[in-house]
Design an enzyme around this catalytic site. Structure first.
Site, PDB file in Angstrom:
ATOM      1  N   THR A 136      39.147  80.026  16.100  1.00 25.91           N
ATOM      2  CA  THR A 136      38.106  79.287  16.787  1.00 25.91           C
ATOM      3  C   THR A 136      37.253  78.544  15.754  1.00 25.91           C
ATOM      4  O   THR A 136      37.612  78.470  14.567  1.00 25.91           O
ATOM      5  CB  THR A 136      37.271  80.222  17.682  1.00 25.91           C
ATOM      6  OG1 THR A 136      36.358  79.450  18.462  1.00 25.91           O
ATOM      7  CG2 THR A 136      36.501  81.255  16.875  1.00 25.91           C
ATOM      8  N   LYS A 148      39.869  75.425  13.035  1.00 24.88           N
ATOM      9  CA  LYS A 148      41.108  74.992  13.682  1.00 24.88           C
ATOM     10  C   LYS A 148      41.850  73.904  12.902  1.00 24.88           C
ATOM     11  O   LYS A 148      43.082  73.868  12.909  1.00 24.88           O
ATOM     12  CB  LYS A 148      40.819  74.530  15.106  1.00 24.88           C
ATOM     13  CG  LYS A 148      40.349  75.671  16.001  1.00 24.88           C
ATOM     14  CD  LYS A 148      40.045  75.205  17.407  1.00 24.88           C
ATOM     15  CE  LYS A 148      39.558  76.367  18.271  1.00 24.88           C
ATOM     16  NZ  LYS A 148      39.292  75.961  19.656  1.00 24.88           N
ATOM     17  N   ARG A 178      30.386  61.728  14.696  1.00 21.00           N
ATOM     18  CA  ARG A 178      29.553  61.145  13.637  1.00 21.00           C
ATOM     19  C   ARG A 178      30.340  60.938  12.346  1.00 21.00           C
ATOM     20  O   ARG A 178      29.952  60.125  11.501  1.00 21.00           O
ATOM     21  CB  ARG A 178      28.342  62.042  13.369  1.00 21.00           C
ATOM     22  CG  ARG A 178      27.328  62.050  14.504  1.00 21.00           C
ATOM     23  CD  ARG A 178      26.197  62.998  14.201  1.00 21.00           C
ATOM     24  NE  ARG A 178      26.653  64.382  14.098  1.00 21.00           N
ATOM     25  CZ  ARG A 178      25.865  65.409  13.813  1.00 21.00           C
ATOM     26  NH1 ARG A 178      24.578  65.208  13.577  1.00 21.00           N
ATOM     27  NH2 ARG A 178      26.354  66.630  13.750  1.00 21.00           N
TER      28      ARG A 178
END
Length: 286
Positions: free
Chosen positions: A80, A84, A170
């Site tokens: 998680t 990943k 971003r």
């Protein structure tokens, strides 16, 4: 007046010397729901196995993964946030979903000792949408976040028939790399941007970690949502993120992060060959 009886606590599976181990890696990891969902599956199948959470600081990820892979009775890893994208480098083979998304959320030890990587986030998310009656065919989707989970969702959303996908992140290099990976498979159907593109979106998805902590800002301004748009979050805990509460308050349909994980349970069961283990053990008893 009688006091209501307290429901019995579920029995924990007994840990033995032959217990097979699975680990879920994350940072943070306290929020993960996989142990609570998968350990009952092990018990139901009669398997001597356990899934445990492992807090893996990013700077030590390589040492942690390589160390776990050397444990002889460890059969698999779940992954998680925020690992990943990085964890795929510790696999010997990767699936097409990993190649397209650029990330993995499950690694399996093969009989020869090699490790295979797969990503079920995208298909789990899509199945979750379908289970609630949302059809992606022809829809315009705005995806916030081009990281590990975002990449998996992007590929799956397009494969499921989304007409157009706007990906916002971003990190310009990251979103550019994701759109470039998607291009050969779905030409002209994905575009990247530094800020969310909400106009005309039928579905807006938060695939960032924003919302894990109470003081996190919203990943985008819900005032910019077009009428009728559904808002989804992939965060599992808290279930009702600030984003979902804000969107629901404005009359938008919302979709919880828990759907993505629950829809992956059968996929994990197949990937880790748990049914094969069960059938093998049953055959030995007959």
């Amino acid at each position: 007046m009688t006091t209501p009886a307290t429901p019995p606590m579920p029995e924990r599976a007994e840990i033995s010397g032959s217990t097979r181990i699975y680990a879920v890696l994350g940072c943070p990891v306290a929020q993960v729901k996989a142990p609570a969902l998968l350990n009952p599956v092990f018990a139901r199948l009669g398997l001597d196995a356990v899934l445990v959470p492992v807090l893996a600081e990013p700077e030590y990820l390589g040492e942690i993964v390589r160390g776990l892979q050397r444990i002889g009775n460890l059969d698999g890893l779940l992954v998680t946030v925020p690992h990943k994208a990085q964890v795929r480098q510790y696999a010997d083979t990767v699936s097409s979903a990993v190649t397209q998304s650029g990330s993995a959320n499950a690694l399996r030890r093969e009989p020869d000792g090699r490790w295979s990587a797969e990503n079920f986030d995208g298909i789990g998310f899509v199945r979750g949408l379908r289970a609630t009656g949302f059809d992606l065919a022809g829809k315009r989707v705005s995806l916030i976040g081009a990281g590990g989970a975002g990449g998996a969702l992007a590929a799956a959303l397009l494969a499921a028939g989304a007409a157009h996908l706007d990906v916002c992140d971003r990190d310009g290099d990251r979103v550019g790399a994701l759109v470039a990976r998607l291009g050969p498979y779905w030409p002209g159907r994905a575009a990247g941007a530094a800020t969310p593109r909400l106009d005309g979106a039928d579905l807006v998805v938060n695939a960032t970690p924003l919302g894990l902590r109470p003081d996190d800002p919203l990943p985008f301004d819900v005032a910019g949502l077009p009428p009728g748009a559904m808002v989804a979050d992939i965060i599992m805990e808290p279930r009702e993120t600030a984003l979902l509460r804000a969107a629901e308050a404005r009359g938008h349909r919302i979709h919880h992060g828990s759907h993505m994980l629950t829809q992956q349970l059968d996929l994990y069961r197949d990937f880790f060959r748990l049914d094969t283990v069960e059938r093998s053990e049953q055959a030995e008893l007959t």
